[in-house]
Design a protein around this motif. Structure first.
Motif, mmCIF file in Angstrom:
data_model
loop_
_atom_site.group_PDB
_atom_site.id
_atom_site.type_symbol
_atom_site.label_atom_id
_atom_site.label_comp_id
_atom_site.label_asym_id
_atom_site.label_seq_id
_atom_site.Cartn_x
_atom_site.Cartn_y
_atom_site.Cartn_z
ATOM 1 N N GLU A 289 3.806 -19.160 34.311
ATOM 2 C CA GLU A 289 4.199 -18.734 35.664
ATOM 3 C C GLU A 289 5.556 -18.034 35.646
ATOM 4 O OE1 GLU A 289 2.390 -18.707 38.415
ATOM 5 O OE2 GLU A 289 0.719 -19.647 37.381
ATOM 6 N N ILE A 290 6.471 -18.530 34.843
ATOM 7 C CA ILE A 290 7.793 -17.901 34.730
ATOM 8 C C ILE A 290 7.665 -16.546 34.050
ATOM 9 C CG2 ILE A 290 10.055 -18.090 33.617
ATOM 10 C CD1 ILE A 290 9.840 -21.141 34.186
ATOM 11 N N ALA A 291 6.806 -16.445 33.043
ATOM 12 C CA ALA A 291 6.597 -15.159 32.378
ATOM 13 C C ALA A 291 6.024 -14.130 33.354
ATOM 14 C CB ALA A 291 5.665 -15.326 31.182
ATOM 15 N N ARG A 292 5.158 -14.589 34.244
ATOM 16 C CA ARG A 292 4.555 -13.688 35.236
ATOM 17 C C ARG A 292 5.564 -13.220 36.276
ATOM 18 N NH1 ARG A 292 -0.671 -17.533 35.865
ATOM 19 N NH2 ARG A 292 -1.932 -16.563 34.242
ATOM 20 N N ASP A 293 6.502 -14.100 36.635
ATOM 21 C CA ASP A 293 7.505 -13.775 37.655
ATOM 22 C C ASP A 293 8.811 -14.491 37.323
ATOM 23 O OD1 ASP A 293 9.050 -13.219 39.860
ATOM 24 O OD2 ASP A 293 7.758 -14.255 41.296
ATOM 25 N N PRO A 294 9.731 -13.827 36.622
ATOM 26 C CA PRO A 294 10.991 -14.466 36.222
ATOM 27 C C PRO A 294 11.870 -14.920 37.389
ATOM 28 C CG PRO A 294 10.632 -12.470 34.958
ATOM 29 C CD PRO A 294 9.595 -12.494 36.052
ATOM 30 N N GLN A 295 11.604 -14.433 38.598
ATOM 31 C CA GLN A 295 12.402 -14.837 39.753
ATOM 32 C C GLN A 295 11.616 -15.774 40.671
ATOM 33 O OE1 GLN A 295 14.179 -11.484 41.713
ATOM 34 N NE2 GLN A 295 15.334 -10.896 39.925
ATOM 35 N N VAL A 296 10.598 -16.415 40.134
ATOM 36 C CA VAL A 296 9.765 -17.320 40.926
ATOM 37 C C VAL A 296 10.614 -18.455 41.494
ATOM 38 C CG1 VAL A 296 9.074 -18.733 38.952
ATOM 39 C CG2 VAL A 296 7.575 -18.576 40.939
ATOM 40 N N ARG A 297 10.306 -18.863 42.715
ATOM 41 C CA ARG A 297 11.037 -19.956 43.354
ATOM 42 C C ARG A 297 10.429 -21.293 42.957
ATOM 43 N NH1 ARG A 297 10.742 -18.517 49.533
ATOM 44 N NH2 ARG A 297 8.573 -18.546 48.898
ATOM 45 N N VAL A 298 11.245 -22.330 42.986
ATOM 46 C CA VAL A 298 10.785 -23.683 42.674
ATOM 47 C C VAL A 298 9.622 -24.050 43.592
ATOM 48 C CG1 VAL A 298 11.427 -26.126 42.739
ATOM 49 C CG2 VAL A 298 12.958 -24.456 41.672
ATOM 50 N N ARG A 299 9.729 -23.714 44.848
ATOM 51 C CA ARG A 299 8.674 -23.999 45.823
ATOM 52 C C ARG A 299 7.353 -23.361 45.409
ATOM 53 N NH1 ARG A 299 9.984 -21.376 51.213
ATOM 54 N NH2 ARG A 299 11.863 -22.545 50.786
ATOM 55 N N ASP A 300 7.419 -22.109 44.953
ATOM 56 C CA ASP A 300 6.201 -21.411 44.543
ATOM 57 C C ASP A 300 5.628 -21.990 43.249
ATOM 58 O OD1 ASP A 300 6.392 -19.777 46.785
ATOM 59 O OD2 ASP A 300 7.610 -18.290 45.705
ATOM 60 N N ARG B 251 5.480 -17.572 22.207
ATOM 61 C CA ARG B 251 5.078 -16.172 22.430
ATOM 62 C C ARG B 251 3.554 -16.035 22.404
ATOM 63 N NH1 ARG B 251 7.945 -11.824 21.638
ATOM 64 N NH2 ARG B 251 9.531 -12.935 20.454
ATOM 65 N N LEU B 252 2.890 -16.781 21.528
ATOM 66 C CA LEU B 252 1.431 -16.687 21.418
ATOM 67 C C LEU B 252 0.747 -17.089 22.714
ATOM 68 C CD1 LEU B 252 0.936 -18.183 17.836
ATOM 69 C CD2 LEU B 252 0.941 -15.773 18.525
ATOM 70 N N LEU B 253 1.182 -18.158 23.315
ATOM 71 C CA LEU B 253 0.606 -18.618 24.580
ATOM 72 C C LEU B 253 0.894 -17.625 25.702
ATOM 73 C CD1 LEU B 253 -0.684 -20.974 26.306
ATOM 74 C CD2 LEU B 253 1.684 -21.620 26.770
ATOM 75 N N ILE B 254 2.140 -17.204 25.784
ATOM 76 C CA ILE B 254 2.539 -16.280 26.857
ATOM 77 C C ILE B 254 1.771 -14.972 26.742
ATOM 78 C CG2 ILE B 254 4.458 -14.996 27.868
ATOM 79 C CD1 ILE B 254 4.489 -18.135 28.249
ATOM 80 N N ASN B 255 1.698 -14.412 25.537
ATOM 81 C CA ASN B 255 0.988 -13.144 25.352
ATOM 82 C C ASN B 255 -0.485 -13.270 25.695
ATOM 83 O OD1 ASN B 255 3.326 -11.872 24.561
ATOM 84 N ND2 ASN B 255 2.878 -11.978 22.387
ATOM 85 N N LEU B 256 -1.088 -14.396 25.376
ATOM 86 C CA LEU B 256 -2.496 -14.608 25.670
ATOM 87 C C LEU B 256 -2.755 -14.535 27.173
ATOM 88 C CD1 LEU B 256 -5.341 -15.551 24.642
ATOM 89 C CD2 LEU B 256 -4.536 -17.860 25.147
ATOM 90 N N PHE B 257 -1.954 -15.238 27.968
ATOM 91 C CA PHE B 257 -2.183 -15.270 29.408
ATOM 92 C C PHE B 257 -1.701 -14.018 30.117
ATOM 93 C CE2 PHE B 257 -2.793 -19.724 28.502
ATOM 94 C CZ PHE B 257 -3.882 -20.011 29.293
ATOM 95 N N VAL B 258 -0.582 -13.467 29.706
ATOM 96 C CA VAL B 258 -0.077 -12.261 30.365
ATOM 97 C C VAL B 258 -0.982 -11.079 30.057
ATOM 98 C CG1 VAL B 258 1.864 -10.649 30.477
ATOM 99 C CG2 VAL B 258 2.287 -13.107 30.481
ATOM 100 N N ALA B 259 -1.489 -10.988 28.820
ATOM 101 C CA ALA B 259 -2.417 -9.910 28.475
ATOM 102 C C ALA B 259 -3.702 -10.044 29.280
ATOM 103 C CB ALA B 259 -2.716 -9.931 26.979
ATOM 104 N N ARG B 260 -4.173 -11.281 29.482
ATOM 105 C CA ARG B 260 -5.383 -11.502 30.280
ATOM 106 C C ARG B 260 -5.145 -11.064 31.719
ATOM 107 N NH1 ARG B 260 -7.156 -17.363 31.520
ATOM 108 N NH2 ARG B 260 -5.869 -16.922 33.309
ATOM 109 N N ASP B 261 -3.969 -11.384 32.264
ATOM 110 C CA ASP B 261 -3.637 -10.976 33.633
ATOM 111 C C ASP B 261 -3.654 -9.467 33.763
ATOM 112 O OD1 ASP B 261 -3.301 -13.621 34.296
ATOM 113 O OD2 ASP B 261 -1.098 -13.541 34.284
ATOM 114 N N GLU B 262 -3.121 -8.775 32.761
ATOM 115 C CA GLU B 262 -3.066 -7.314 32.814
ATOM 116 C C GLU B 262 -4.460 -6.710 32.740
ATOM 117 O OE1 GLU B 262 -0.374 -6.343 29.651
ATOM 118 O OE2 GLU B 262 1.377 -7.009 30.786
ATOM 119 N N ARG B 263 -5.353 -7.322 31.964
ATOM 120 C CA ARG B 263 -6.732 -6.827 31.876
ATOM 121 C C ARG B 263 -7.492 -7.056 33.175
ATOM 122 N NH1 ARG B 263 -6.819 -9.575 26.875
ATOM 123 N NH2 ARG B 263 -8.105 -11.165 27.872
#
Length: 85
Positions: free
Chosen positions: A4-15, A70-82
């Motif tokens: 979630e942080i990788a997707r949005d580095p400025q994410v709020r605690v509430r979100d 990095r492996l976990l982050i790349n897996l999910f962020v790449a999936r989001d982009e696809r």
């Protein structure tokens, strides 16, 4: 939480709490733990935090201890982009 942080580095605690399904206090505890362990950095930007990830930090669990997050982050962020239109 790292994804979630990788997707949005400025994410709020509430979100984060809403996305993950835990309390805001729970999110704060996990963020503090990740910060102490060196997985993330925090920078104050106005009234919000901006988080950065140390992608070269390794998982703590013994079965994945030699692998960088990095492996976990790349897996999910790449999936989001696809999946994005």
């Amino acid at each position: 939480m790292l994804v979630e942080i990788a997707r949005d580095p400025q994410v709020r605690v509430r979100d984060l709490a809403d996305h993950i399904g835990i309390t805001q206090r729970g999110v704060q505890k996990v963020l503090a733990d990740l910060y102490q362990a060196g997985y993330l950095t925090r920078e104050r930007v106005g009234r919000r935090n901006r988080y950065g990830l140390n992608l070269d930090e390794h998982f703590r669990h013994p079965t994945e201890a030699g692998l960088p997050i990095r492996l976990l982050i790349n897996l999910f962020v790449a999936r989001d982009e696809r999946d994005s239109p």
